[in-house]
Enzyme design. Structure first.
Site, PDB file in Angstrom:
ATOM      1  CE1 TYR A  30      -2.918  -3.305   0.490  1.00  0.00           C
ATOM      2  CE2 TYR A  30      -3.554  -2.733   2.695  1.00  0.00           C
ATOM      3  CZ  TYR A  30      -3.717  -3.236   1.514  1.00  0.00           C
ATOM      4  OH  TYR A  30      -4.506  -4.544   1.526  1.00  0.00           O
TER       5      TYR A  30
ATOM      6  CG  LEU B 196     -18.123  -1.395   3.018  1.00  0.00           C
ATOM      7  CD1 LEU B 196     -17.927   0.094   3.317  1.00  0.00           C
ATOM      8  CD2 LEU B 196     -19.332  -1.728   4.056  1.00  0.00           C
TER       9      LEU B 196
HETATM   10  N1  LIG Z   1      -5.769  -8.675   1.782  1.00  0.00           N
HETATM   11  C1  LIG Z   1      -6.020  -8.312   0.581  1.00  0.00           C
HETATM   12  O1  LIG Z   1      -5.540  -8.910  -0.454  1.00  0.00           O
HETATM   13  C2  LIG Z   1      -6.679  -7.050   0.696  1.00  0.00           C
HETATM   14  C3  LIG Z   1      -6.925  -6.355   1.706  1.00  0.00           C
HETATM   15  N2  LIG Z   1      -7.566  -5.200   1.580  1.00  0.00           N
HETATM   16  C4  LIG Z   1      -7.677  -4.420   2.843  1.00  0.00           C
HETATM   17  O2  LIG Z   1      -9.423  -4.337   3.050  1.00  0.00           O
HETATM   18  C5  LIG Z   1      -9.569  -3.024   3.160  1.00  0.00           C
HETATM   19  C6  LIG Z   1     -10.970  -2.586   2.861  1.00  0.00           C
HETATM   20  O3  LIG Z   1     -11.156  -3.124   1.435  1.00  0.00           O
HETATM   21  P1  LIG Z   1     -11.404  -1.946   0.295  1.00  0.00           P
HETATM   22  O4  LIG Z   1     -11.120  -2.714  -0.924  1.00  0.00           O
HETATM   23  O5  LIG Z   1     -10.652  -0.713   0.763  1.00  0.00           O
HETATM   24  O6  LIG Z   1     -12.889  -2.056   0.022  1.00  0.00           O
HETATM   25  P2  LIG Z   1     -14.255  -1.677   0.892  1.00  0.00           P
HETATM   26  O7  LIG Z   1     -15.215  -2.957   0.766  1.00  0.00           O
HETATM   27  O8  LIG Z   1     -13.738  -1.217   2.399  1.00  0.00           O
HETATM   28  O9  LIG Z   1     -14.765  -0.308   0.435  1.00  0.00           O
HETATM   29  C7  LIG Z   1     -14.190   0.942   0.236  1.00  0.00           C
HETATM   30  C8  LIG Z   1     -15.264   1.796  -0.738  1.00  0.00           C
HETATM   31  O10 LIG Z   1     -16.356   2.032   0.079  1.00  0.00           O
HETATM   32  C9  LIG Z   1     -16.597   3.163  -0.067  1.00  0.00           C
HETATM   33  N3  LIG Z   1     -17.331   3.420   1.278  1.00  0.00           N
HETATM   34  C10 LIG Z   1     -16.764   3.132   2.616  1.00  0.00           C
HETATM   35  N4  LIG Z   1     -17.546   3.624   3.541  1.00  0.00           N
HETATM   36  C11 LIG Z   1     -18.614   3.756   2.916  1.00  0.00           C
HETATM   37  C12 LIG Z   1     -19.993   4.234   3.359  1.00  0.00           C
HETATM   38  N5  LIG Z   1     -20.333   4.220   4.639  1.00  0.00           N
HETATM   39  N6  LIG Z   1     -21.022   4.645   2.461  1.00  0.00           N
HETATM   40  C13 LIG Z   1     -20.623   4.663   1.141  1.00  0.00           C
HETATM   41  N7  LIG Z   1     -19.319   4.447   0.637  1.00  0.00           N
HETATM   42  C14 LIG Z   1     -18.685   3.924   1.519  1.00  0.00           C
HETATM   43  C15 LIG Z   1     -15.379   3.868   0.012  1.00  0.00           C
HETATM   44  O11 LIG Z   1     -15.246   5.409  -0.261  1.00  0.00           O
HETATM   45  P3  LIG Z   1     -14.960   6.693   0.469  1.00  0.00           P
HETATM   46  O12 LIG Z   1     -13.296   6.248   0.733  1.00  0.00           O
HETATM   47  O13 LIG Z   1     -15.280   7.764  -0.617  1.00  0.00           O
HETATM   48  O14 LIG Z   1     -15.727   6.586   1.483  1.00  0.00           O
HETATM   49  C16 LIG Z   1     -14.307   2.950  -0.900  1.00  0.00           C
HETATM   50  O15 LIG Z   1     -14.722   3.387  -2.318  1.00  0.00           O
HETATM   51  C17 LIG Z   1      -8.501  -2.313   2.369  1.00  0.00           C
HETATM   52  O16 LIG Z   1      -8.441  -0.899   2.873  1.00  0.00           O
HETATM   53  C18 LIG Z   1      -7.292  -3.004   2.963  1.00  0.00           C
HETATM   54  O17 LIG Z   1      -7.030  -2.744   4.136  1.00  0.00           O
HETATM   55  C19 LIG Z   1      -8.234  -4.994   0.514  1.00  0.00           C
HETATM   56  C20 LIG Z   1      -8.093  -5.325  -0.686  1.00  0.00           C
HETATM   57  C21 LIG Z   1      -7.244  -6.758  -0.647  1.00  0.00           C
HETATM   58  O1  LIG Z   2      -8.114  -6.209  -5.949  1.00  0.00           O
HETATM   59  C1  LIG Z   2      -7.303  -5.825  -6.539  1.00  0.00           C
HETATM   60  O2  LIG Z   2      -7.515  -5.596  -7.743  1.00  0.00           O
HETATM   61  C2  LIG Z   2      -5.947  -5.481  -6.119  1.00  0.00           C
HETATM   62  O3  LIG Z   2      -5.198  -4.986  -6.623  1.00  0.00           O
HETATM   63  C3  LIG Z   2      -5.959  -5.759  -4.478  1.00  0.00           C
HETATM   64  O4  LIG Z   2      -6.840  -6.498  -4.112  1.00  0.00           O
HETATM   65  C4  LIG Z   2      -4.421  -5.900  -4.346  1.00  0.00           C
HETATM   66  O5  LIG Z   2      -4.112  -7.216  -5.153  1.00  0.00           O
HETATM   67  C5  LIG Z   2      -4.254  -6.481  -2.789  1.00  0.00           C
HETATM   68  O6  LIG Z   2      -4.026  -7.383  -2.438  1.00  0.00           O
HETATM   69  C6  LIG Z   2      -4.566  -5.188  -1.768  1.00  0.00           C
HETATM   70  O7  LIG Z   2      -4.329  -5.778  -0.621  1.00  0.00           O
END
Ligand SMILES: NC(=O)C1=CN([C@@H]2O[C@H](COP(=O)(O)OP(=O)(O)OC[C@H]3O[C@@H](n4cnc5c(N)ncnc54)[C@H](OP(=O)(O)O)[C@@H]3O)[C@@H](O)[C@H]2O)C=CC1
Ligand SMILES: O=C(O)C(=O)[C@@H](O)[C@H](O)C(=O)CO
Length: 275
Positions: A52, A194
């Site tokens: 990240y 979400l």
């Molecule tokens: N281990 C892995 O491979 C992965 C881990 N992760 C982890 O999981 C976390 C969360 O996943 P992520 O992919 O970010 O997705 P989320 O499912 O948490 O969704 C984030 C999105 O939802 C929006 N959002 C958040 N709260 C609200 C709300 N109350 N109402 C409307 N929209 C909302 C955000 O917009 P806004 O910011 O504008 O509110 C953003 O666009 C990541 O930040 C990371 O730490 C994510 C992907 C892969």
């Molecule tokens: O979802 C994707 O397309 C991503 O790039 C991420 O999930 C990324 O691979 C990731 O692992 C974030 O934690």
């Protein structure tokens, strides 16, 4: 610790908040401020990763918190990226992460993806367990592992991860893997809880939110909570950061849970694999 956030027990005896703040895609220059906002709102768990590029910002917010708060109240997770698989490379990656975060001990370190084509995740797992034995990390786990990857860790090292962080939301419910986790003492933590926003515009979610006078995000996060799934929602909005944590004073009834359960459609919002 924030007493209003319930904690879940890991198989190694540690515990963690059932909801934390995820920082994927938060730009490095905004990370300290947004993490401080999240800590101020009551989050005590922050989920970052080497990938990240914002571990330093997480560390800056943590140090600011520690000027008046207790280290034991916080729970910081990071992850070793796919380029650093292998025993020595993983140890080096951990050192680099800790230099950026600026803590002596991490709470949870995960293998970010198994990358089976490299064939090195078992060696990375041995490295994580060495870090735990050395006291540099309290708990070790994995992310994006399927059942066969989890079985291989157990078979070849005799040690199971305490947690597997996987994509999970109403459109991708991962029931078979959740069952396997439950049978093997592995906690399930949802990334993209979400569905990166996709699940929030679903009419079923909207109807339940209207019935309860809650936001769609609160309904989806409550659905996870009632299924014992840990979550780490990301938001860059202070209002949404705060409202996403406000899920402990209402509940979904059996009919509402069943309606959300019926939304499962094997639909990913992120990468399904990183082979
Ligand atoms: N281990 C892995 O491979 C992965 C881990 N992760 C982890 O999981 C976390 C969360 O996943 P992520 O992919 O970010 O997705 P989320 O499912 O948490 O969704 C984030 C999105 O939802 C929006 N959002 C958040 N709260 C609200 C709300 N109350 N109402 C409307 N929209 C909302 C955000 O917009 P806004 O910011 O504008 O509110 C953003 O666009 C990541 O930040 C990371 O730490 C994510 C992907 C892969
Ligand atoms: O979802 C994707 O397309 C991503 O790039 C991420 O999930 C990324 O691979 C990731 O692992 C974030 O934690």
């Amino acid at each position: 610790m924030n007493p209003s956030v319930p904690r879940a027990l890991l198989a190694d005896g540690s515990s963690l908040d059932v909801i934390g703040y995820g920082v994927y895609k938060i730009p490095p220059e905004e990370t300290e401020q947004l993490c401080s906002t999240a800590l101020g709102a009551g989050y005590r768990l922050i989920d970052t990763a080497a990938l990240y590029g914002n571990e330093a910002g997480v560390g800056a917010a943590v140090r600011s918190y520690l000027s008046s708060g207790e280290r034991d109240d916080l729970f910081i997770t990071s992850k070793v990226w796919n380029d650093d698989h292998g025993y020595d490379a993983t140890l080096r990656a951990f050192d680099a992460t800790m230099d950026r975060i600026g803590l002596d001990q991490l709470d949870l370190y995960l293998i970010h993806w198994p990358v089976p084509s490299k064939g090195l995740y078992v060696e990375s797992w041995r490295a994580l367990n060495q870090l735990r034995a050395d006291g540099r990390v309290r708990s070790v786990g994995v992310s994006n592992f399927q059942e066969d990857h989890l079985r291989r860790l157990q078979d070849e090292t005799g040690v199971r991860p305490v947690l597997n962080q996987i994509e999970l939301h109403p459109y991708l419910q991962q029931r078979a893997l959740r069952d396997f986790h439950a049978e093997n003492g592995i906690l399930t933590q949802a990334w993209s809880p979400l569905g990166r926003g996709t699940a929030l515009t679903d009419p079923v979610v909207g109807d339940i939110a209207a019935q309860l006078g809650r936001t769609p995000a609160q309904v989806v996060l409550r659905w996870h909570l009632q299924h014992d799934i840990l979550t780490i929602p990301k938001s860059s909005s202070p209002e949404r950061i705060s409202s996403n944590l406000d899920i402990f004073d209402f509940s979904l009834d059996d009919g509402q849970l069943a309606a959300l359960d019926a939304l499962d459609r094997d639909q990913h919002s992120g990468s399904a694999n990183r082979d």
